[in-house]
Design an enzyme around this catalytic site. Structure first.
Site, mmCIF file in Angstrom:
data_model
loop_
_atom_site.group_PDB
_atom_site.id
_atom_site.type_symbol
_atom_site.label_atom_id
_atom_site.label_comp_id
_atom_site.label_asym_id
_atom_site.label_seq_id
_atom_site.Cartn_x
_atom_site.Cartn_y
_atom_site.Cartn_z
ATOM 1 N N THR A 267 -0.490 38.150 90.525
ATOM 2 C CA THR A 267 0.470 38.745 90.279
ATOM 3 C C THR A 267 1.831 37.704 90.186
ATOM 4 O OG1 THR A 267 0.828 39.260 92.598
ATOM 5 C CG2 THR A 267 0.038 40.833 91.261
ATOM 6 N N SER B 160 7.338 36.087 99.854
ATOM 7 C CA SER B 160 6.897 36.587 98.266
ATOM 8 C C SER B 160 7.801 36.158 97.331
ATOM 9 C CB SER B 160 7.030 38.097 98.762
ATOM 10 O OG SER B 160 8.394 38.342 98.688
ATOM 11 N N LYS B 161 7.556 36.689 96.261
ATOM 12 C CA LYS B 161 8.387 36.223 95.243
ATOM 13 C C LYS B 161 9.917 36.780 95.446
ATOM 14 C CE LYS B 161 5.573 37.755 92.131
ATOM 15 N NZ LYS B 161 4.741 38.489 90.853
ATOM 16 N N GLN B 162 9.843 38.004 96.152
ATOM 17 C CA GLN B 162 11.250 38.775 96.387
ATOM 18 C C GLN B 162 12.061 37.922 97.095
ATOM 19 O OE1 GLN B 162 8.145 40.507 96.428
ATOM 20 N NE2 GLN B 162 8.475 41.174 94.216
ATOM 21 N N ASN B 163 11.612 37.136 97.956
ATOM 22 C CA ASN B 163 12.371 36.589 98.908
ATOM 23 C C ASN B 163 12.427 34.999 98.761
ATOM 24 O OD1 ASN B 163 10.196 35.975 100.360
ATOM 25 N ND2 ASN B 163 10.716 37.207 101.899
#
Ligand code: GLU
Length: 298
Positions: free
Chosen positions: A12, A247-250
């Protein structure tokens, strides 16, 4: 014992500092045990997969000297195996169709005065255990109870983690009957990981601590499918800018393969490994002997 370990990335996104820690730890543990190390591409959640990320992850691993001992396996090629496991669970009365939407589940929980939620997932109250009552089937769920037909007895799983020690979960209260096949027809991680670990003969699972609370569900699935339970070691997580798991979000960015030694050293620090070596292969060899002294017999 023939040790078989694995790293199981979801494509992902690309390999980042957090996933490198899990890859490195599983590789070191396999080397420390004189075992085999496999890579499995966990691309069951097709809409979330980034096209081409699987190939880039394999190239990133190779740049760090982390090369699997067998050709990688893609979960997207293994529908037949998951279908067979689900058919066995249905035939034996463990799995059942569920027609509930998220709103149905929230409503049923509210009616009993409950608003149980875990990681955004509502704890399933078991509504469709007794049948669909005219609703179309959406997902397939597994009974989270110690034996078929028992609805009152909670499913209590005690297990041992090599790093975290004794662990316990009341699966019935924490998650309830959990999804094996989603309403969109995709296989759930829990089913795919259990079927694949068994069919690849995985004896030791080494992965990030964020996955530790999935382990009791996986042990329950192994037991009802008559499969062996591997040993587990959950590694420390790399925090992101907000203190949560990276993660990609942070803020996770792909690990820089141009300087493999620097990235390996950083991952080693998270694992408490301070190895010597002025290139990646030398560092890995020294890290493997440190790992061996610390983890081989634990
Ligand atoms: N595919 C999962 C992930 O990338 C890991 C699964 C596992 O190691 O059991 O988070």
């Amino acid at each position: 014992m023939t040790y078989v370990g694995r790293f199981a990335p979801s494509p992902t996104g690309l390999l980042h500092a957090g996933s490198l820690v899990a890859a490195l730890a599983s590789w070191l543990d396999a080397r420390a045990h004189g075992g085999r190390w496999l890579v499995r591409i966990e691309d069951v959640d097709r809409p979330r997969c980034v096209p081409g990320a699987d190939r880039v992850i394999l190239a990133q691993l190779a740049a760090f000297g982390l090369v699997p001992d067998e050709p990688p396996v893609w979960q997207s090629a293994r529908d037949a195996q998951y279908e067979a496991a689900l058919a066995q669970l249905v035939a034996e009365g463990w799995a059942y169709p569920c027609g509930c939407t998220r709103a149905d589940i929230a409503q049923a929980l509210a009616q009993c005065g409950l608003t149980r939620e875990r990681h955004g997932d509502l704890v399933y109250p078991g509504t469709c255990r007794a049948g669909l009552h005219g609703k179309p089937a959406r997902a397939m769920r597994l009974l989270a109870t110690p034996s078929i037909g028992v609805t009152a007895a909670p499913l209590l799983i005690d297990w041992h983690d090599r790093r975290l020690g004794a662990q316990h979960q009341n699966v019935s209260a924490a998650v309830g009957d959990f999804v094996l096949k989603r309403a969109d027809g995709l296989w759930a991680y829990q089913l795919a990981v259990v079927v694949d670990d068994a069919s690849q003969g995985v004896t030791h699972v080494v992965r990030g601590e964020d996955l530790a609370d999935n382990t009791p569900r996986q042990i329950h699935l192994q037991r009802v499918l008559g499969l062996p339970t591997p040993r587990y070691l959950h590694t420390p997580l790399v925090p992101g800018a907000d203190g949560e798991k990276l993660s990609k979000q942070n803020g996770a960015t792909p690990v820089a393969a141009e300087d493999p030694l620097a990235a390996l050293r950083t991952a080693g620090t998270v694992l408490g490994i301070d190895a010597a070596g002025d290139n990646a292969p030398a560092w890995l060899a020294d890290a493997a002997s440190t790992w061996c002294a610390r983890w081989r017999d634990r």
